[in-house]
Write a protein that holds these residues in place. Structure first.
Motif, PDB file in Angstrom:
ATOM      1  N   THR A 233       0.838  -1.197   0.000  1.00 15.06           N
ATOM      2  CA  THR A 233       0.000   0.000   0.000  1.00 15.06           C
ATOM      3  C   THR A 233       0.876   1.252   0.000  1.00 15.06           C
ATOM      4  O   THR A 233       2.084   1.200   0.209  1.00 15.06           O
ATOM      5  N   ASN A 234       0.240   2.393  -0.197  1.00  7.54           N
ATOM      6  CA  ASN A 234       0.977   3.656  -0.147  1.00  7.54           C
ATOM      7  C   ASN A 234       1.601   3.890   1.226  1.00  7.54           C
ATOM      8  O   ASN A 234       2.722   4.395   1.322  1.00  7.54           O
ATOM      9  N   SER A 235       0.893   3.520   2.283  1.00  8.80           N
ATOM     10  CA  SER A 235       1.458   3.724   3.620  1.00  8.80           C
ATOM     11  C   SER A 235       2.664   2.826   3.850  1.00  8.80           C
ATOM     12  O   SER A 235       3.667   3.245   4.447  1.00  8.80           O
ATOM     13  N   LEU A 236       2.606   1.584   3.360  1.00 12.01           N
ATOM     14  CA  LEU A 236       3.747   0.681   3.513  1.00 12.01           C
ATOM     15  C   LEU A 236       4.914   1.109   2.632  1.00 12.01           C
ATOM     16  O   LEU A 236       6.080   0.968   3.017  1.00 12.01           O
ATOM     17  N   MET A 237       4.615   1.625   1.441  1.00 12.71           N
ATOM     18  CA  MET A 237       5.695   2.125   0.585  1.00 12.71           C
ATOM     19  C   MET A 237       6.409   3.294   1.257  1.00 12.71           C
ATOM     20  O   MET A 237       7.650   3.373   1.241  1.00 12.71           O
ATOM     21  N   MET A 238       5.641   4.172   1.875  1.00 15.99           N
ATOM     22  CA  MET A 238       6.235   5.301   2.595  1.00 15.99           C
ATOM     23  C   MET A 238       7.106   4.791   3.734  1.00 15.99           C
ATOM     24  O   MET A 238       8.219   5.286   3.964  1.00 15.99           O
ATOM     25  N   LYS A 239       6.625   3.778   4.442  1.00  9.14           N
ATOM     26  CA  LYS A 239       7.402   3.185   5.527  1.00  9.14           C
ATOM     27  C   LYS A 239       8.725   2.639   5.034  1.00  9.14           C
ATOM     28  O   LYS A 239       9.781   2.824   5.651  1.00  9.14           O
ATOM     29  N   ASP A 240       8.692   1.968   3.884  1.00 12.51           N
ATOM     30  CA  ASP A 240       9.914   1.377   3.335  1.00 12.51           C
ATOM     31  C   ASP A 240      10.904   2.442   2.875  1.00 12.51           C
ATOM     32  O   ASP A 240      12.120   2.285   3.036  1.00 12.51           O
ATOM     33  N   VAL A 241      10.403   3.525   2.267  1.00  7.46           N
ATOM     34  CA  VAL A 241      11.302   4.599   1.839  1.00  7.46           C
ATOM     35  C   VAL A 241      11.958   5.250   3.053  1.00  7.46           C
ATOM     36  O   VAL A 241      13.163   5.533   3.055  1.00  7.46           O
ATOM     37  N   LEU A 242      11.174   5.479   4.096  1.00  7.95           N
ATOM     38  CA  LEU A 242      11.744   6.055   5.318  1.00  7.95           C
ATOM     39  C   LEU A 242      12.789   5.125   5.929  1.00  7.95           C
ATOM     40  O   LEU A 242      13.817   5.584   6.438  1.00  7.95           O
ATOM     41  N   ALA A 243      12.538   3.811   5.860  1.00  9.23           N
ATOM     42  CA  ALA A 243      13.510   2.849   6.382  1.00  9.23           C
ATOM     43  C   ALA A 243      14.803   2.899   5.573  1.00  9.23           C
ATOM     44  O   ALA A 243      15.907   2.787   6.124  1.00  9.23           O
ATOM     45  N   TYR A 244      14.673   3.067   4.251  1.00  8.17           N
ATOM     46  CA  TYR A 244      15.871   3.204   3.423  1.00  8.17           C
ATOM     47  C   TYR A 244      16.637   4.476   3.787  1.00  8.17           C
ATOM     48  O   TYR A 244      17.877   4.467   3.872  1.00  8.17           O
ATOM     49  N   VAL A 245      15.923   5.579   3.978  1.00  4.14           N
ATOM     50  CA  VAL A 245      16.579   6.844   4.331  1.00  4.14           C
ATOM     51  C   VAL A 245      17.343   6.692   5.651  1.00  4.14           C
ATOM     52  O   VAL A 245      18.469   7.194   5.796  1.00  4.14           O
ATOM     53  N   GLU A 246      16.741   5.978   6.594  1.00  4.01           N
ATOM     54  CA  GLU A 246      17.427   5.723   7.866  1.00  4.01           C
ATOM     55  C   GLU A 246      18.678   4.880   7.642  1.00  4.01           C
ATOM     56  O   GLU A 246      19.733   5.138   8.236  1.00  4.01           O
ATOM     57  N   LEU A 247      18.583   3.873   6.763  1.00  2.00           N
ATOM     58  CA  LEU A 247      19.740   3.055   6.433  1.00  2.00           C
ATOM     59  C   LEU A 247      20.829   3.909   5.787  1.00  2.00           C
ATOM     60  O   LEU A 247      22.016   3.797   6.147  1.00  2.00           O
ATOM     61  N   ALA A 248      20.452   4.751   4.829  1.00  5.33           N
ATOM     62  CA  ALA A 248      21.427   5.610   4.162  1.00  5.33           C
ATOM     63  C   ALA A 248      22.121   6.525   5.169  1.00  5.33           C
ATOM     64  O   ALA A 248      23.342   6.734   5.103  1.00  5.33           O
ATOM     65  N   ARG A 249      21.348   7.059   6.100  1.00 10.31           N
ATOM     66  CA  ARG A 249      21.935   7.916   7.145  1.00 10.31           C
ATOM     67  C   ARG A 249      22.961   7.135   7.970  1.00 10.31           C
ATOM     68  O   ARG A 249      24.070   7.604   8.217  1.00 10.31           O
ATOM     69  N   ASP A 250      22.585   5.921   8.368  1.00 13.96           N
ATOM     70  CA  ASP A 250      23.494   5.105   9.177  1.00 13.96           C
ATOM     71  C   ASP A 250      24.770   4.755   8.412  1.00 13.96           C
ATOM     72  O   ASP A 250      25.844   4.618   9.009  1.00 13.96           O
ATOM     73  N   LEU A 251      24.654   4.608   7.086  1.00 18.14           N
ATOM     74  CA  LEU A 251      25.807   4.271   6.258  1.00 18.14           C
ATOM     75  C   LEU A 251      26.626   5.495   5.861  1.00 18.14           C
ATOM     76  O   LEU A 251      27.722   5.362   5.304  1.00 18.14           O
TER      77      LEU A 251
END
Length: 322
Positions: A233-251
């Motif tokens: 869903t759109n809400s889950l897609m948003m969740k996944d993009v935010l999770a990627y952004v958090e991963l990118a920040r950590d890296l």
């Protein structure tokens, strides 16, 4: 060696379809989900709790919404960790944060069991057919033991590295999925407003440098009114993009390209499409572009399909989504 007994915790949109593939192959699945109807639909043998699944299984499949839920199921009072035995395997098929995955994996290892993180791609359509793509992190020898069970619902299994690598790979894949879906949606709205023939436009894109999974597999259906309901869903897609952004920040990786999908799926969520399939992001962009729809059915015509923007709160059904 005796055949592994399979258990499954989380039998919703994806977990239920994976369990159904296993039962169709003639294998028993001991399953638990808080929604009893999901257990029935999957064909699993009902368990009274997640702990009961652990007690009656050798390999435990998790299909849960996010890391917070995985942590609660694994580490909460009376949860999976408390009931694990030596030699058991837990396979997390959720889209989870790699740091959380590594933390849980350490605790599972200390309990004498093994933990694999297995990102999945292919969505409801591939899950229905048993053709999911799995990207697996953890000990490769453990994957070899689990492989016979995983092959019952997957078409390809990639070993990606140590614990957390599978979920890292999944987040990167989902990020690219979000970018191409939202960008293609915008481009198609632009094509519609420019008065282009959308079938010709897609044919050009799919034979040129703008080609993507979205242009090849989604939009040929969307321009005819089929939004391929089901899956992310759109809400889950948003969740996944935010999770990627958090991963990118950590890296320590700059992420200028995350702005597009964050804006697009944020818009879709704000306009009432949160629980609709993420393909409806094209309607959200269309809404703020003058009410554009790629497909214009004859009002009341027999060929008019269900229009998601007309009833954005309908529950999604099944077809396709990586």
């Amino acid at each position: 060696m005796s055949e592994l007994r399979i258990g499954s915790i989380g039998l919703g949109n994806m977990g239920g379809r994976m369990a159904a593939c296993i039962t169709r192959a003639g294998k028993a699945v001991l399953g638990y989900d808080p929604v009893a109807a999901n257990i029935t639909a999957s064909g699993a043998t009902p368990a009274g709790s997640a702990a009961d699944v652990v007690d009656g299984s050798d390999i435990i499949l998790l299909s849960l919404p996010k890391s917070a839920v995985v942590e609660a199921v694994m580490l909460g009072d009376g949860g999976v960790l408390e009931h694990l035995r030596d030699g058991q395997i837990v396979v997390d098929l959720s889209t989870s944060a790699p740091a959380s995955t590594r933390m849980i994996a350490g605790k599972v290892l200390a309990a004498g069991a093994s933990y694999l993180d297995a990102g999945i791609s292919g969505g409801a359509a591939a899950a229905e057919k048993g053709k999911l793509v799995l990207m697996v992190g953890g000990e490769e020898s453990v994957l070899d033991r689990a492989r016979p069970a995983l092959e019952l619902f997957s078409g390809k299994i990639f070993y990606t590295g140590a614990s957390g690598a599978g979920h890292t790979t999944k987040l990167i894949n989902n990020f690219l999925n979000a970018i191409t879906l939202s960008a293609t949606a915008e481009a198609m709205v632009a094509g519609k407003k420019a008065g282009l023939d959308l079938e010709v436009l897609l044919d050009v894109i799919n034979n040129s440098s703008g080609v993507s999974f979205a242009s090849l597999n989604r939009f040929p259906k969307i321009i005819k009114g089929d939004y391929l309901k089901g899956g992310l869903t759109n809400s889950l897609m948003m969740k996944d993009v935010l999770a990627y952004v958090e991963l990118a920040r950590d890296l320590g990786v700059a992420s200028p390209n995350s702005a597009g999908p964050l804006a697009s799926f944020g818009l879709a969520n704000a306009l009432g499409y949160a629980e609709q399939i993420s393909n409806t992001v094209v309607d959200a962009i269309g809404d703020v572009s003058g009410g554009v729809r790629l497909f214009d059915p004859v009002p009341g015509g027999a060929d008019a399909p269900d229009a998601p923007h007309e009833a954005p709160h309908d529950a999604p059904e099944a077809k396709e989504q990586p």
